[in-house]
Design a protein around this motif. Structure first.
Motif, PDB file in Angstrom:
ATOM      1  N   ARG A  26      44.878   9.236  13.784  1.00 45.74           N
ATOM      2  CA  ARG A  26      43.881   9.695  14.756  1.00 45.74           C
ATOM      3  C   ARG A  26      44.561  10.171  16.045  1.00 45.74           C
ATOM      4  O   ARG A  26      44.115  11.143  16.666  1.00 45.74           O
ATOM      5  CB  ARG A  26      42.875   8.578  15.047  1.00 45.74           C
ATOM      6  N   GLU A  46      44.222  13.983  17.489  1.00 41.89           N
ATOM      7  CA  GLU A  46      43.786  14.240  18.865  1.00 41.89           C
ATOM      8  C   GLU A  46      44.822  15.087  19.606  1.00 41.89           C
ATOM      9  O   GLU A  46      44.465  16.014  20.350  1.00 41.89           O
ATOM     10  CB  GLU A  46      43.561  12.917  19.609  1.00 41.89           C
ATOM     11  N   GLY A  90      40.739  16.225  16.406  1.00 46.27           N
ATOM     12  CA  GLY A  90      40.246  14.875  16.161  1.00 46.27           C
ATOM     13  C   GLY A  90      38.881  14.846  15.523  1.00 46.27           C
ATOM     14  O   GLY A  90      38.575  13.956  14.706  1.00 46.27           O
TER      15      GLY A  90
END
Length: 338
Positions: free
Chosen positions: A115, A119, A124
């Motif tokens: 994650r 991002e 994301g």
């Protein structure tokens, strides 16, 4: 981060010599680009470093450790290819966590790592998407996140932007360059796109027929090519036969002061289009064609003795008339001995 050292690396396929006695070092945290025409050996070189091909001769070292015969799965190398080869039966997040899972990383840690990378790459929100529903640029970012998720010792990129439109390529190479700066990962970037390589890489390796023709910074390779092949392949160049005598460069159609330290004899002058200026200098030429390409005008001109020149002008300064007089910036000339 890793220092990669190649010593006398050679790869033969029967009678074909794909990589010929290549020795070079990729420094810790460096981004090195490999460029050259199709079939020059650049992808074979990458595959040797990754472990997908076995060297016929020579050695490959990571931080001084010989990995020449270590299988690819044990080299901890991140790979991004022209075909992103994402797993379509997995979500984006599952694609990115797959590598860490295979390396025994716990579920929570690998999901957090994935994650974070998504991002960083500004995707994301795509974590739960099917890769088949993504655009080419989004798939490229997922492929890069997957390669980085294993925290590789080395990142290998093989034509990762082929097939993307020009504007997206510009955006992605700017973003990718900034990301690699932040991560500090040692990177080998193989591409046929010289502009990409010059913009993104600290040094370039120019290959031809399995040989390394030159290694240097983008500035050095462009402004001081090692030979006529490099001068022709990287960027646009005018190669002009000339004679040097007592500090004078005789181009046949004009005489100029030779660059300092140029020895007497027959030479080839490499003059990039931007070395010429429209200000009444000694080079007379006839402009035969003009091509407006937005940021500049490219012109094809011919000197009285038949030498063809490629020139470059700002759109507002492009000459309307065919007959022009050009000066030459001596500091922008590079002289190759014959």
């Amino acid at each position: 981060m890793t220092t990669v050292s190649l010593q006398h690396l050679t790869k033969r396929y029967d009678e074909t010599l794909a990589v010929d006695d290549v020795s070079l070092t990729i420094d810790d945290g460096e981004r090195m680009g490999v460029v050259g025409p199709s079939g020059c050996g650049k992808t074979t070189l990458l595959r040797l470093i990754a472990g997908f091909e076995t060297a016929t001769e020579g050695t490959i070292q990571y931080d001084g450790d010989d990995v020449t015969h270590v299988p690819p799965e044990d080299r901890n190398v991140g790979l991004v290819f022209q075909s992103y080869a994402l797993f379509n039966n997995m979500s984006v997040l599952q694609n990115v966590t797959f590598g860490p899972k295979m390396h025994g990383v716990g579920e929570a840690e690998r999901r957090d790592r994935a994650r974070e990378l998504l991002e960083m790459l500004d995707i994301g929100e795509l974590a739960d998407r099917d890769p088949q529903t993504l655009s080419g640029g989004q798939q490229q970012r997922v492929g890069l996140a997957r390669a980085l998720a294993i925290e590789p010792r080395l990142l290998l990129l093989d034509e990762p932007m082929t097939g993307l439109d020009a504007k997206l390529k510009q955006t992605l190479r700017t973003e990718l360059g900034a990301l690699l700066d932040d991560l500090g990962v040692t990177t080998l970037y193989v591409t046929h796109d010289q502009e990409q390589a010059m913009e993104m890489c600290d040094r370039l390796v120019v290959m031809n027929d399995g040989d390394v023709e030159q290694i240097g910074t983008p500035t050095a390779v462009y402004e001081r090519p090692a030979n006529e092949f490099v001068a022709d392949f990287v960027g646009t160049s005018n190669r002009i036969p000339a004679t040097v005598r007592d500090g004078t460069l005789d181009l046949g159609h004009a005489r100029l002061d030779a660059p300092d330290g140029t020895p007497d004899g027959n030479v080839t002058v490499v003059a990039r289009p931007e070395a010429f200026a429209l200000d009444g200098g000694p080079v007379e030429a006839t402009i035969e064609n003009r091509f407006y390409v937005g940021e500049h005008v490219r012109a094809i001109a011919r000197t009285p003795d038949g030498q063809e020149l490629t020139l470059r002008f700002d759109p507002g300064q492009a000459p309307e008339k065919s007959q022009v007089s050009l000066s030459v910036d001596r500091d922008r000339l590079h002289v190759l001995s014959q």
